[in-house]
Design a protein around this motif. Structure first.
Motif, PDB file in Angstrom:
ATOM      1  N   ILE A 175       0.857  -1.184   0.000  1.00 59.18           N
ATOM      2  CA  ILE A 175       0.000   0.000   0.000  1.00 59.18           C
ATOM      3  C   ILE A 175       0.892   1.232   0.000  1.00 59.18           C
ATOM      4  CG2 ILE A 175      -1.786   1.278   1.239  1.00 59.18           C
ATOM      5  CD1 ILE A 175      -2.668  -1.355   2.496  1.00 59.18           C
ATOM      6  N   THR A 225      -7.852   2.267  -1.397  1.00 59.58           N
ATOM      7  CA  THR A 225      -7.338   3.431  -0.677  1.00 59.58           C
ATOM      8  C   THR A 225      -7.924   4.715  -1.231  1.00 59.58           C
ATOM      9  OG1 THR A 225      -5.240   2.327  -0.209  1.00 59.58           O
ATOM     10  CG2 THR A 225      -5.257   4.732  -0.047  1.00 59.58           C
ATOM     11  N   SER A 271      -7.118   3.226   4.059  1.00 59.10           N
ATOM     12  CA  SER A 271      -7.120   2.016   3.242  1.00 59.10           C
ATOM     13  C   SER A 271      -8.021   0.983   3.898  1.00 59.10           C
ATOM     14  CB  SER A 271      -5.708   1.451   3.090  1.00 59.10           C
ATOM     15  OG  SER A 271      -4.863   2.364   2.436  1.00 59.10           O
TER      16      SER A 271
END
Length: 351
Positions: free
Chosen positions: A237, A260, A294
């Motif tokens: 991420i 996200t 996220s």
């Protein structure tokens, strides 16, 4: 569309790194990948295990074609020959019921569910307001010296035409009608995640047993890395602190999605202050609670919608919401880049 390029690069690099130093792969299928930028105005990557390059290419062509069908149906900016899409609705549904593809009915009904779930924080009928912000943002990006905020009177006037009950759906007849002629749809908070969910569901049944797909940061996984029935996918991420040289987190998942939302990709600057593209439906201004959130969950459409909903809430309030939902985990990053986890998120973090 709402989401931005938030994990595609890290997603791709994660797979490259994961293939290093591994032993002999006994799986009959090989790993293949490809990237593209022609759908949903974003960079995308597909990684899948297949019998050969030729088989993968054929399967990817089918995947891309199906995803493109959703892209065209859910496009609010462009028309296409022979396609009645959301652009068509925004221009014609005020004049009477418009016959549409069943996939549009499915999306709009899901968006009404999301509206109720989010208590109005994620509202696809907010297009009249969002279009004003879109035009101001684009002008400010193109002409930085002339960048300015939209007129609040204009925003409040547009907000008078955002009632979701003005979106009249007749599933039996397959039609959509706007009872408020000034209503405009903007499905950017939901459509991409919904399309990715539906196409990945189809791909799992018809194309691949193991794949990981990132469509502009909406990541969907099914099966296993190496197609070995045991190794989760590693997904990186992106860190909203763009000066950092590492990911925000590396998570191990399978049959789950990661989505996200953040303020660090799509924004413009006015008077030295950054204004992001995610608009708070209560203030009519860009949200300022955090820099990113996220979401991990099995339903990528829900993850897409929730990431917007949570971005429009104070972190502690959002955490309370997530803790009251089953199968949902999230990580929030505040303005000082401090992280807050839901109670079960850290079990997915790579050790």
């Amino acid at each position: 569309m709402k989401k931005f390029f938030c994990v595609v690069l890290s997603f791709t690099l994660s797979f490259v790194c994961c293939s290093c130093g591994e032993g002999f792969n006994t799986s009959k299928k090989e790993r293949f990948s490809t990237s593209f930028i022609d759908l949903f105005d974003t960079a995308s990557t597909v990684v899948a295990y297949d019998d050969s390059q030729k088989a993968f290419n054929n399967h990817f062509e089918n995947f891309h074609q199906r995803l493109e069908e959703y892209y065209r149906l859910y496009d609010i900016y462009n028309s296409y020959d022979g396609v009645v899409n959301l652009y068509t609705l925004n221009n014609q549904a005020k004049d009477g019921p418009v016959k549409v593809d069943g996939r549009i009915i499915d999306l709009l009904e899901y968006c009404k569910y999301v509206y109720d779930l989010s208590e109005g924080r994620t509202n696809i009928c907010f297009g009249a307001v969002l279009s004003i912000w879109h035009d101001s943002r684009q002008h400010g990006i193109d002409n930085p010296q002339e960048a300015k905020l939209p007129d609040m009177k204009a925003l409040k006037a547009a907000a008078e035409h955002t009632d979701i009950d003005s979106l009249v759906i007749d599933r039996e007849q397959g039609t959509v009608y706007f009872s408020d002629p000034a209503l405009k749809l903007d499905v950017g908070a939901v459509a991409k995640g919904y399309a990715v969910r539906e196409v990945c569901k189809w791909a799992k049944a018809n194309l691949w047993s193991s794949a990981a797909v990132s469509i502009g940061g909406n990541v969907c996984t099914f099966g296993y890395k190496n197609d070995d029935g045991k190794t989760p996918w590693n997904i990186g991420i992106e860190n909203p602190d763009l000066s950092a040289d590492d990911y925000l987190e590396n998570v191990k998942i399978t049959d789950l999605s990661v989505v996200t939302s953040g303020d660090y990709q799509r924004y413009y600057t006015v008077g030295g202050k950054k204004y992001c593209h995610i608009i708070n439906t209560e203030t009519l201004m860009p949200s300022e609670y955090m820099v990113s959130v996220s979401v991990i969950c099995a339903d990528g459409a829900l993850g897409d919608a929730l990431s917007t909903t949570l971005f429009n809430m104070p972190i502690e309030q959002g955490k309370k919401m997530v803790e009251n939902m089953q199968g949902i985990e999230a990580v929030w990053v505040d303005k000082e880049y401090n992280k807050t986890y839901s109670s079960g998120f850290e079990k997915y973090i790579e050790g």
